[in-house]
Design an enzyme around this catalytic site. Sequence first.
Site, PDB file in Angstrom:
ATOM      1  N   VAL A 135    -107.959 -42.591  72.739  1.00 56.33           N
ATOM      2  CA  VAL A 135    -108.331 -41.613  73.755  1.00 56.33           C
ATOM      3  C   VAL A 135    -109.561 -40.873  73.277  1.00 56.33           C
ATOM      4  O   VAL A 135    -109.786 -40.724  72.087  1.00 56.33           O
ATOM      5  CB  VAL A 135    -107.207 -40.577  74.032  1.00 56.33           C
ATOM      6  CG1 VAL A 135    -106.051 -41.220  74.757  1.00 56.33           C
ATOM      7  CG2 VAL A 135    -106.754 -39.889  72.768  1.00 56.33           C
ATOM      8  N   SER A 136    -110.358 -40.425  74.232  1.00 55.12           N
ATOM      9  CA  SER A 136    -111.433 -39.512  73.870  1.00 55.12           C
ATOM     10  C   SER A 136    -110.785 -38.137  73.800  1.00 55.12           C
ATOM     11  O   SER A 136    -109.676 -37.938  74.314  1.00 55.12           O
ATOM     12  CB  SER A 136    -112.540 -39.538  74.927  1.00 55.12           C
ATOM     13  OG  SER A 136    -112.062 -38.953  76.112  1.00 55.12           O
ATOM     14  N   THR A 137    -111.445 -37.187  73.201  1.00 57.62           N
ATOM     15  CA  THR A 137    -110.854 -35.853  73.068  1.00 57.62           C
ATOM     16  C   THR A 137    -110.651 -35.208  74.444  1.00 57.62           C
ATOM     17  O   THR A 137    -109.865 -34.295  74.591  1.00 57.62           O
ATOM     18  CB  THR A 137    -111.748 -34.950  72.186  1.00 57.62           C
ATOM     19  OG1 THR A 137    -113.103 -35.131  72.595  1.00 57.62           O
ATOM     20  CG2 THR A 137    -111.610 -35.305  70.720  1.00 57.62           C
ATOM     21  N   ARG A 138    -111.345 -35.727  75.462  1.00 55.93           N
ATOM     22  CA  ARG A 138    -111.205 -35.172  76.815  1.00 55.93           C
ATOM     23  C   ARG A 138    -109.915 -35.644  77.498  1.00 55.93           C
ATOM     24  O   ARG A 138    -109.434 -35.009  78.405  1.00 55.93           O
ATOM     25  CB  ARG A 138    -112.394 -35.586  77.685  1.00 55.93           C
ATOM     26  CG  ARG A 138    -113.717 -35.017  77.218  1.00 55.93           C
ATOM     27  CD  ARG A 138    -114.833 -35.354  78.193  1.00 55.93           C
ATOM     28  NE  ARG A 138    -114.922 -36.793  78.477  1.00 55.93           N
ATOM     29  CZ  ARG A 138    -115.545 -37.657  77.690  1.00 55.93           C
ATOM     30  NH1 ARG A 138    -116.098 -37.265  76.576  1.00 55.93           N
ATOM     31  NH2 ARG A 138    -115.603 -38.935  78.024  1.00 55.93           N
ATOM     32  N   GLU A 139    -109.406 -36.826  77.105  1.00 49.31           N
ATOM     33  CA  GLU A 139    -108.240 -37.393  77.784  1.00 49.31           C
ATOM     34  C   GLU A 139    -106.952 -36.965  77.088  1.00 49.31           C
ATOM     35  O   GLU A 139    -106.931 -36.741  75.893  1.00 49.31           O
ATOM     36  CB  GLU A 139    -108.298 -38.921  77.751  1.00 49.31           C
ATOM     37  CG  GLU A 139    -109.528 -39.511  78.390  1.00 49.31           C
ATOM     38  CD  GLU A 139    -109.628 -41.008  78.124  1.00 49.31           C
ATOM     39  OE1 GLU A 139    -109.383 -41.763  79.066  1.00 49.31           O
ATOM     40  OE2 GLU A 139    -109.924 -41.386  76.976  1.00 49.31           O
TER      41      GLU A 139
END
Length: 189
Positions: free
Chosen positions: A14-18
Amino acid sequence: MHHGNVVIIGYARVSTREQQLAMQIDALKSAGCTRILTDVASGAVSARPGLDLALDVLGEGDTLVVWRLDRLGRSLSHLVSTVDDLAARGVFLRSLREAIDTTTAAGRLTFAIFASLAEFERELITERTIAGLEAARTRGAPIGRPTVWTPEKDAAATAMLSSGATVTQMAKALGVSRATIYRHIIPDR
């Protein structure tokens, strides 16, 4: 040679946004993964220790399972090269969202199509770049970086040279590289 039992490793990223890591892990567990490795990628950082470890651990006959293909590659060509590396080592790939499984002929065909699309994309980019440069040349647009050399710098450098300044002193005084001084002043003298 193969290392005993067939291993099915899941990989989630995951990206830190997800915030969907738990969902990916649940899907990978349901798909029969005996071990799940994860990465949390922040933006453009390409370090993926979880994936690197998965790729190290996987051997011939093993399977890497991802929730979605975009977890595996930053671009189509990166994805294709990762899958090629896996295939060369006899490792299979399954992607749950796209229902792709390289243990099957259909899954391998899908990847062959991906690979040819990635190649097509690279050729298009190359052709576009060449066409753009040719069009710019035809219009007389400058190709490359703009010059830092001005008529004022030329006059100053000429004066400094005649008063015995070194190339290093001239470069420092004018805020340019020594190579620039050599390119514009020295050959003419």
